[in-house]
Design a protein around this motif. Structure first.
Motif, PDB file in Angstrom:
ATOM      1  N   ARG A 100      49.092  57.903  29.774  1.00  0.00           N
ATOM      2  CA  ARG A 100      49.410  59.270  30.212  1.00  0.00           C
ATOM      3  C   ARG A 100      50.126  59.281  31.562  1.00  0.00           C
ATOM      4  NH1 ARG A 100      48.692  60.507  25.487  1.00  0.00           N
ATOM      5  NH2 ARG A 100      46.856  61.559  24.705  1.00  0.00           N
ATOM      6  N   LEU A 101      49.790  58.332  32.420  1.00  0.00           N
ATOM      7  CA  LEU A 101      50.371  58.289  33.769  1.00  0.00           C
ATOM      8  C   LEU A 101      51.473  57.241  33.894  1.00  0.00           C
ATOM      9  CD1 LEU A 101      47.020  58.669  35.731  1.00  0.00           C
ATOM     10  CD2 LEU A 101      48.775  60.415  35.360  1.00  0.00           C
ATOM     11  N   TRP A 102      51.977  56.752  32.778  1.00  0.00           N
ATOM     12  CA  TRP A 102      52.918  55.630  32.758  1.00  0.00           C
ATOM     13  C   TRP A 102      54.176  55.881  33.591  1.00  0.00           C
ATOM     14  CZ3 TRP A 102      52.201  50.811  31.700  1.00  0.00           C
ATOM     15  CH2 TRP A 102      53.284  49.971  31.443  1.00  0.00           C
ATOM     16  N   LYS A 103      54.724  57.085  33.540  1.00  0.00           N
ATOM     17  CA  LYS A 103      55.951  57.377  34.298  1.00  0.00           C
ATOM     18  C   LYS A 103      55.715  57.271  35.800  1.00  0.00           C
ATOM     19  CE  LYS A 103      58.215  60.282  30.911  1.00  0.00           C
ATOM     20  NZ  LYS A 103      58.782  61.595  30.611  1.00  0.00           N
ATOM     21  N   HIS A 104      54.497  57.483  36.229  1.00  0.00           N
ATOM     22  CA  HIS A 104      54.168  57.461  37.655  1.00  0.00           C
ATOM     23  C   HIS A 104      53.256  56.279  37.995  1.00  0.00           C
ATOM     24  CE1 HIS A 104      55.909  61.432  37.656  1.00  0.00           C
ATOM     25  NE2 HIS A 104      55.071  61.786  36.700  1.00  0.00           N
ATOM     26  N   TYR A 105      53.240  55.285  37.122  1.00  0.00           N
ATOM     27  CA  TYR A 105      52.284  54.174  37.264  1.00  0.00           C
ATOM     28  C   TYR A 105      52.670  53.281  38.431  1.00  0.00           C
ATOM     29  CZ  TYR A 105      48.783  50.918  35.439  1.00  0.00           C
ATOM     30  OH  TYR A 105      47.666  50.135  35.274  1.00  0.00           O
ATOM     31  N   ILE A 158      41.774  43.931  41.409  1.00  0.00           N
ATOM     32  CA  ILE A 158      42.384  42.770  40.742  1.00  0.00           C
ATOM     33  C   ILE A 158      43.064  43.197  39.443  1.00  0.00           C
ATOM     34  CG2 ILE A 158      41.868  40.600  39.531  1.00  0.00           C
ATOM     35  CD1 ILE A 158      39.645  40.175  41.658  1.00  0.00           C
ATOM     36  N   GLY A 159      42.378  43.991  38.644  1.00  0.00           N
ATOM     37  CA  GLY A 159      42.954  44.483  37.394  1.00  0.00           C
ATOM     38  C   GLY A 159      44.199  45.321  37.627  1.00  0.00           C
ATOM     39  N   SER A 160      44.193  46.120  38.677  1.00  0.00           N
ATOM     40  CA  SER A 160      45.348  46.965  38.992  1.00  0.00           C
ATOM     41  C   SER A 160      46.535  46.128  39.426  1.00  0.00           C
ATOM     42  CB  SER A 160      44.981  47.970  40.087  1.00  0.00           C
ATOM     43  OG  SER A 160      43.918  48.785  39.656  1.00  0.00           O
ATOM     44  N   LEU A 161      46.293  45.130  40.251  1.00  0.00           N
ATOM     45  CA  LEU A 161      47.385  44.235  40.670  1.00  0.00           C
ATOM     46  C   LEU A 161      47.997  43.547  39.453  1.00  0.00           C
ATOM     47  CD1 LEU A 161      45.768  42.663  43.856  1.00  0.00           C
ATOM     48  CD2 LEU A 161      47.766  44.173  43.799  1.00  0.00           C
ATOM     49  N   ALA A 162      47.148  43.067  38.556  1.00  0.00           N
ATOM     50  CA  ALA A 162      47.637  42.392  37.345  1.00  0.00           C
ATOM     51  C   ALA A 162      48.412  43.363  36.458  1.00  0.00           C
ATOM     52  CB  ALA A 162      46.466  41.783  36.580  1.00  0.00           C
ATOM     53  N   ALA A 163      47.870  44.566  36.251  1.00  0.00           N
ATOM     54  CA  ALA A 163      48.515  45.532  35.360  1.00  0.00           C
ATOM     55  C   ALA A 163      49.872  45.968  35.885  1.00  0.00           C
ATOM     56  CB  ALA A 163      47.610  46.746  35.158  1.00  0.00           C
ATOM     57  N   VAL A 164      49.979  46.233  37.177  1.00  0.00           N
ATOM     58  CA  VAL A 164      51.253  46.653  37.761  1.00  0.00           C
ATOM     59  C   VAL A 164      52.263  45.509  37.684  1.00  0.00           C
ATOM     60  CG1 VAL A 164      52.368  47.337  39.934  1.00  0.00           C
ATOM     61  CG2 VAL A 164      50.260  48.462  39.209  1.00  0.00           C
ATOM     62  N   THR A 165      51.817  44.299  37.915  1.00  0.00           N
ATOM     63  CA  THR A 165      52.705  43.132  37.833  1.00  0.00           C
ATOM     64  C   THR A 165      53.209  42.937  36.404  1.00  0.00           C
ATOM     65  OG1 THR A 165      51.559  42.084  39.678  1.00  0.00           O
ATOM     66  CG2 THR A 165      52.879  40.653  38.263  1.00  0.00           C
ATOM     67  N   VAL A 166      52.302  43.029  35.424  1.00  0.00           N
ATOM     68  CA  VAL A 166      52.708  42.883  34.023  1.00  0.00           C
ATOM     69  C   VAL A 166      53.643  44.016  33.625  1.00  0.00           C
ATOM     70  CG1 VAL A 166      51.879  42.927  31.630  1.00  0.00           C
ATOM     71  CG2 VAL A 166      50.716  41.521  33.330  1.00  0.00           C
ATOM     72  N   ARG A 167      53.376  45.211  34.085  1.00  0.00           N
ATOM     73  CA  ARG A 167      54.235  46.361  33.762  1.00  0.00           C
ATOM     74  C   ARG A 167      55.663  46.099  34.216  1.00  0.00           C
ATOM     75  NH1 ARG A 167      56.343  51.180  36.107  1.00  0.00           N
ATOM     76  NH2 ARG A 167      56.345  52.896  34.616  1.00  0.00           N
ATOM     77  N   ARG A 168      55.815  45.531  35.398  1.00  0.00           N
ATOM     78  CA  ARG A 168      57.163  45.251  35.913  1.00  0.00           C
ATOM     79  C   ARG A 168      57.841  44.120  35.144  1.00  0.00           C
ATOM     80  NH1 ARG A 168      55.053  45.054  41.769  1.00  0.00           N
ATOM     81  NH2 ARG A 168      54.806  47.256  42.202  1.00  0.00           N
ATOM     82  N   ALA A 169      57.082  43.079  34.829  1.00  0.00           N
ATOM     83  CA  ALA A 169      57.657  41.889  34.210  1.00  0.00           C
ATOM     84  C   ALA A 169      57.822  42.018  32.700  1.00  0.00           C
ATOM     85  CB  ALA A 169      56.787  40.674  34.523  1.00  0.00           C
ATOM     86  N   TYR A 170      56.830  42.562  32.038  1.00  0.00           N
ATOM     87  CA  TYR A 170      56.837  42.602  30.580  1.00  0.00           C
ATOM     88  C   TYR A 170      55.957  43.742  30.101  1.00  0.00           C
ATOM     89  CZ  TYR A 170      56.561  40.962  25.760  1.00  0.00           C
ATOM     90  OH  TYR A 170      56.628  40.866  24.395  1.00  0.00           O
ATOM     91  N   PRO A 171      56.445  44.972  30.209  1.00  0.00           N
ATOM     92  CA  PRO A 171      55.594  46.106  29.814  1.00  0.00           C
ATOM     93  C   PRO A 171      55.265  46.073  28.329  1.00  0.00           C
ATOM     94  CG  PRO A 171      57.845  46.825  30.239  1.00  0.00           C
ATOM     95  CD  PRO A 171      57.777  45.373  30.610  1.00  0.00           C
TER      96      PRO A 171
END
Length: 186
Positions: A100-105, A158-171
């Protein structure tokens, strides 16, 4: 299906970390709630929830996939069972909020999504279950669970850092695209 199996396997691997018994409550501190956060925030509500549900099925059938080599229906019926049963719900809620918040993630929205789904949902289901299963007053179960907050906040970060990093690299989450039966094969 590969993503679902992968995140169920991540939960199993996180179970290899030793459990930490805490003095005030009959539930241990484990790293597996990080897997709940990662599943929801990286592969989304449906696939994340299914991945963690698969893990819970492994626990229920008795595989020793929880820290300390625990598993089985006895664990589910015990004081920690509510937290374990809440895992798929937590992953689903984390994923749903993330979608739901993907555009502003970003890091802050990731932490909000992960805190709500990966901690608050688990507490909302796990604490009442623990109170009933361990014959504790609800207030004692609640106050005893406060000792989990610092560790859970670390897992949220930790989960947030991983999720934001994955979103940038390979959503892997594609909001706005309806899920079909073939999505799990991708």
């Amino acid at each position: 299906m590969a993503q679902i199996a992968l995140f169920a396997a991540i939960m199993v691997v996180l179970g290899f970390f030793p459990l930490i018994e805490l003095p005030l409550v009959p539930a241990p501190f484990t790293s597996q709630t990080l897997g709940v956060i990662l599943a929801g925030s990286i592969i989304g509500a449906r696939r994340g929830g299914l991945a963690i549900l698969l893990f819970v099925v492994l626990v229920v059938i008795g595989l020793p996939v929880l820290p300390g080599g625990r598993g089985g229906l006895g664990v589910i019926l015990g004081p920690t069972g509510g937290f374990i049963l809440a895992y798929p719900v937590g992953a689903y809620v984390t994923g749903l909020l993330t979608e739901r918040l993907w555009k502003h993630y970003n890091q802050w929205t990731a932490m909000l999504c992960n805190l709500v789904g990966g901690a608050l949902v688990l507490y909302a289901i796990g604490i009442p279950w623990m109170a009933v299963a361990a014959h504790l007053p609800m207030a004692k179960a609640f106050t005893g669970s406060v000792v989990f907050l610092p560790g859970d906040l670390v897992k949220v970060v930790i989960g947030s850092l991983a999720a934001v990093t994955v979103r940038r690299a390979y959503p892997m989450i594609t909001p706005g695209v309806p899920h079909t039966a073939g999505d799990e094969c991708a």
